[in-house]
Design a protein around this motif. Structure first.
Motif, PDB file in Angstrom:
ATOM      1  N   GLN A 215      58.346 -34.756  55.839  1.00  0.00           N
ATOM      2  CA  GLN A 215      58.721 -33.217  55.607  1.00  0.00           C
ATOM      3  C   GLN A 215      60.174 -33.252  55.960  1.00  0.00           C
ATOM      4  OE1 GLN A 215      55.595 -31.459  57.833  1.00  0.00           O
ATOM      5  NE2 GLN A 215      54.557 -30.944  55.888  1.00  0.00           N
ATOM      6  N   SER A 216      60.618 -33.893  56.871  1.00  0.00           N
ATOM      7  CA  SER A 216      61.972 -33.981  57.327  1.00  0.00           C
ATOM      8  C   SER A 216      63.145 -34.818  56.851  1.00  0.00           C
ATOM      9  CB  SER A 216      62.344 -34.558  58.908  1.00  0.00           C
ATOM     10  OG  SER A 216      61.940 -35.992  58.741  1.00  0.00           O
ATOM     11  N   GLY A 217      62.486 -35.404  55.701  1.00  0.00           N
ATOM     12  CA  GLY A 217      63.408 -36.011  54.790  1.00  0.00           C
ATOM     13  C   GLY A 217      63.985 -35.401  53.412  1.00  0.00           C
ATOM     14  N   ASN A 218      64.730 -35.820  52.470  1.00  0.00           N
ATOM     15  CA  ASN A 218      65.318 -35.410  51.496  1.00  0.00           C
ATOM     16  C   ASN A 218      64.855 -36.197  50.124  1.00  0.00           C
ATOM     17  OD1 ASN A 218      67.113 -37.435  51.966  1.00  0.00           O
ATOM     18  ND2 ASN A 218      68.836 -36.120  51.651  1.00  0.00           N
ATOM     19  N   ASP A 219      63.681 -36.818  50.166  1.00  0.00           N
ATOM     20  CA  ASP A 219      63.410 -37.953  49.152  1.00  0.00           C
ATOM     21  C   ASP A 219      62.556 -37.203  48.156  1.00  0.00           C
ATOM     22  OD1 ASP A 219      64.211 -39.888  50.674  1.00  0.00           O
ATOM     23  OD2 ASP A 219      62.645 -39.429  52.099  1.00  0.00           O
ATOM     24  N   GLY A 220      62.439 -35.802  48.059  1.00  0.00           N
ATOM     25  CA  GLY A 220      61.784 -35.066  46.839  1.00  0.00           C
ATOM     26  C   GLY A 220      62.836 -34.574  45.689  1.00  0.00           C
ATOM     27  N   PRO A 221      62.363 -34.027  45.050  1.00  0.00           N
ATOM     28  CA  PRO A 221      63.283 -33.191  43.821  1.00  0.00           C
ATOM     29  C   PRO A 221      64.428 -32.363  44.554  1.00  0.00           C
ATOM     30  CG  PRO A 221      61.084 -32.873  43.378  1.00  0.00           C
ATOM     31  CD  PRO A 221      61.059 -33.483  44.894  1.00  0.00           C
ATOM     32  N   GLU A 222      65.641 -32.520  43.741  1.00  0.00           N
ATOM     33  CA  GLU A 222      66.726 -31.838  44.286  1.00  0.00           C
ATOM     34  C   GLU A 222      67.099 -32.015  45.694  1.00  0.00           C
ATOM     35  OE1 GLU A 222      66.115 -27.766  42.695  1.00  0.00           O
ATOM     36  OE2 GLU A 222      66.095 -28.593  40.572  1.00  0.00           O
ATOM     37  N   GLY A 223      66.771 -33.175  46.428  1.00  0.00           N
ATOM     38  CA  GLY A 223      67.053 -33.281  47.851  1.00  0.00           C
ATOM     39  C   GLY A 223      66.316 -32.331  48.569  1.00  0.00           C
ATOM     40  N   ASN A 224      65.047 -31.968  48.290  1.00  0.00           N
ATOM     41  CA  ASN A 224      64.051 -31.553  48.960  1.00  0.00           C
ATOM     42  C   ASN A 224      62.904 -32.633  49.704  1.00  0.00           C
ATOM     43  OD1 ASN A 224      64.946 -28.433  48.853  1.00  0.00           O
ATOM     44  ND2 ASN A 224      64.122 -28.564  46.659  1.00  0.00           N
TER      45      ASN A 224
END
Length: 226
Positions: free
Chosen positions: A122-131
């Motif tokens: 949850q603390s990363g940005n590995d999802g869509p659009e940097g989420n």
């Protein structure tokens, strides 16, 4: 756009097949595609989803194991998500190997360790659009009642009579951790159980049962996000 799901777990995600192990233990026998729950999940969800298998035998949550090097899930988790980004959902199912007395053996602590992994995602940005990706925290299947006779060495490693008792507490503590982390939760033991060969790993039928439960949950998660 197709959804990417990383399935991050241990031997029950890898597809360890106890009935396919050679007598000389020269390699690990693995269920083929079409049997492993990950590949069955892919079939069930269809082309709108991309299922990435990231299972590893003997993987722990946050601890090193001196007898199994490179099995610490925390050290590999973020590089794994970086590799597969953007990731829409992580299905996280670890904890059984943490029952080993040399590692933890204490269910509340194991659940808290799972929470560390959730927070790392949850603390990363590995999802869509940097989420950050969504997370489905899964409490593992129970240790089978027949473990003592089916796999006596593992029975000793997992704390003997405490093994099944501690695994029965997985759901309670993992669900509380999921609530604290504000992520999704599924109790695998409600849908599947270990096979009779070693009383620890899913057999082919239970791989499919678990895949059905995951498919329903994944559809629910992404329907809620529409």
């Amino acid at each position: 756009m197709r959804k990417t799901i990383v399935c991050f777990g241990d031997s029950n995600t890898w597809g360890f097949a106890p009935e396919l192990q050679p007598e000389d233990e020269s390699y690990f026998g693995r269920y083929p595609e079409g049997v492993r729950w990950t590949s069955v999940l892919q079939e069930m969800l269809g082309t709108g989803y991309r299922i990435i298998e990231e299972g590893l035998n003997a993987r722990t949550s946050i601890w090193d194991d001196v007898t199994w090097p490179d099995r610490n899930g925390l050290t590999y988790l973020r590089p794994c998500l970086n590799t597969h980004a953007p990731v829409d959902l992580v299905i996280l199912m670890l904890g059984t190997n943490d029952l080993k007395v040399r590692i933890s053996g204490y269910t509340p602590e194991i659940a808290r360790a799972a929470g560390v992994l959730v927070k790392a995602i949850q603390s990363g940005n590995d999802g869509p659009e940097g989420n950050a990706p969504k997370v489905l925290l899964v409490s593992p299947i129970l240790v089978g009642e027949e473990l003592e006779t089916a796999a006596p060495d593992i029975y000793d490693e997992l704390g003997r009579e405490n093994a099944r008792k501690n695994s029965k507490e997985f759901a309670k503590y993992f669900q509380a951790q999921a609530a604290q982390c504000n992520c999704y939760f599924l109790d695998a033991a409600k849908y599947a159980e270990p096979g009779p060969v070693d009383a620890l790993h899913l057999d082919a039928a239970n791989h499919r049962k678990l895949a059905v439960a995951f498919a329903e949950k994944v559809r629910e998660i992404f329907q809620e996000s529409i």
